[in-house]
Design an enzyme around this catalytic site. Structure first.
Site, PDB file in Angstrom:
ATOM      1  CB  SER A 222       4.065   1.478  -1.636  1.00  0.00           C
ATOM      2  OG  SER A 222       3.965   0.131  -1.292  1.00  0.00           O
ATOM      3  CG  ASP A 288      -3.294   0.850   1.155  1.00  0.00           C
ATOM      4  OD1 ASP A 288      -2.996  -0.349   0.960  1.00  0.00           O
ATOM      5  OD2 ASP A 288      -2.528   1.799   0.873  1.00  0.00           O
ATOM      6  CG  HIS A 325      -1.119   0.005  -2.177  1.00  0.00           C
ATOM      7  ND1 HIS A 325      -0.714   0.553  -0.968  1.00  0.00           N
ATOM      8  CD2 HIS A 325       0.037  -0.279  -2.853  1.00  0.00           C
ATOM      9  CE1 HIS A 325       0.608   0.579  -0.915  1.00  0.00           C
ATOM     10  NE2 HIS A 325       1.091   0.100  -2.034  1.00  0.00           N
TER      11      HIS A 325
END
Length: 401
Positions: A222, A288, A325
């Site tokens: 991320s 995602d 995610h």
């Protein structure tokens, strides 16, 4: 010597992972998961309890990190952490990026722990890795995905990474660049930026081991993957992967990027792809949303490995934004994907499915694994000799800036 040690260059992208991705080669799966676990360690050690004066730090000291996050037992690949990294920002960022303590005795009002540098031990190098691996792992956000909507995706020049700063030069995301390059004289931990800290440490390790075979591997999930992208191109652009007295010797720099948002514009992509010893593999879960942000003005760098965790029979169906995610779910997907042209899912890597529920509720209830089970005993509260309870949630023996 292991099969990974024998072909580590190929697994780290020397040939751009040609023929290895769909479905993933068995050794490549293990290779990617290995670096995913390094990125996961940054989450597992991070103190996100805002009642603690140490919120925003690593709970565990460098010497204990891998043991405390469960990466030593059953793992023959040994590393030692050489440096902890701290970041600040010269611009306002959503709370998911820089976590703040509410304590009046907070360790820092300006900085957050954001990752580490580690190097393979002699044992790991000789038996399992085949080279002296230098790893940088960058921490991602610790809260839900609301930041995707709260964030401004503005492009800025990157003069600290690229030598020139003309209008036709590469531009990158302002927030990622600020976290990577900002310093703050008020903070004992950010007298220098995260960038300066990490480049100095990598340069030191390259000089120490310059007569050996070295790999430099950058990883993150991320937000951490976005910073890893900047870090990887920075190392190569500024010759940090070259020994100072051996300018013709250049070590391979590889970024393994999990759920990585887009980082720069088309010029950034062009410069990234032109570097001889720079590779990036973006691992992307089909549902995602983060790898698709920002939508306009940004380009994807590196090669892509696509997974689809909705095919897993172990996970609750269809899942949600959090599970799609989550990094542990990503590693589960890498372990079991059978390629893009089939709905089959089979774990090719013996990875414990209980890890999926470490920070979320992702596993089907039938497996009887508690939700979000990765917590400190009593949330760090420790009973004293007089019967009182005190919050003791930080190893301070390695807390010097």
């Amino acid at each position: 010597m292991s099969s990974i040690a024998q072909k580590w260059r190929i697994l780290s992208g020397e040939n751009n992972w040609e023929g290895l991705l769909d479905p993933p080669d068995i050794d490549l799966r293990q290779h990617i998961i290995h670096y995913g676990e390094m990125a996961q360690a940054t989450y597992d050690t991070f103190n996100s309890e805002n009642a603690s004066k140490y919120a925003g730090t690593s709970r565990y000291a460098k010497k204990d990190l891998f043991a405390k996050v469960g990466l030593e037992q059953g793992n023959q690949v040994k590393y030692r952490v050489t440096k902890y990294l701290y970041a600040t920002s010269s611009m306002e960022l959503p709370g998911a990026f820089l976590f703040k303590s509410i304590s009046r005795e907070a360790w820092s009002k300006e900085s957050n722990w954001i990752g580490f540098v580690a190097v393979a031990s002699d044992e790991g190098k000789n038996n399992d890795l085949g080279r002296r691996d230098i790893v940088v792992a960058w921490r991602g956000t610790v809260e839900a995905l609301e930041w995707v909507n709260d964030f401004e995706f503005l492009l800025v020049s990157a003069p600290k990474i690229f030598k020139e700063n003309d209008d036709d030069k590469a531009k990158v995301h302002r927030g990622w660049y600020s976290l990577y390059t900002s310093d703050d004289p008020r903070s004992a931990f950010n007298k220098t930026s995260a960038r300066d800290q990490v480049l100095s440490e990598i340069s030191k390790l390259v000089e120490e081991y310059k007569n050996e075979e070295i790999s430099i591997t950058i990883t993150g999930h991320s937000m951490g993957a976005a910073i890893a992208t900047l870090n990887a191109i920075d190392i190569v652009s500024n010759a940090i992967n070259m020994p100072k007295d051996q300018p013709n010797k250049s070590f391979l720099v590889t970024a393994f990027l999990f759920a990585c948002p887009r980082v720069g514009d088309s010029k950034f992509k062009q410069i990234f792809s032109e570097h001889k010893n720079l590779r990036a593999l973006r691992i992307q879960n089909s549902l995602d949303v983060v790898p698709h942000y920002p939508l306009l003005g940004y380009s994807i760098v590196g090669q892509e490995l696509n997974i689809d965790t909705t095919k897993s029979m172990y996970l609750k169906s269809p899942g949600n934004l959090e599970t799609w995610h989550n990094l542990e779910c990503y590693m589960h997907g890498i372990a079991g994907t059978q390629g893009s042209d089939t709905d089959e899912f089979k774990l090719e890597i013996n990875r414990d499915i209980a890890l999926i529920n470490k920070h979320i509720s992702g596993l089907k209830d039938e497996y009887c694994v508690p939700d979000s089970w990765w917590i400190e005993k009593n949330k760090g509260m420790v009973q004293q000799a007089d019967g009182s309870w005190v919050l003791m949630d930080h190893e301070s023996d390695d807390f010097d800036p």
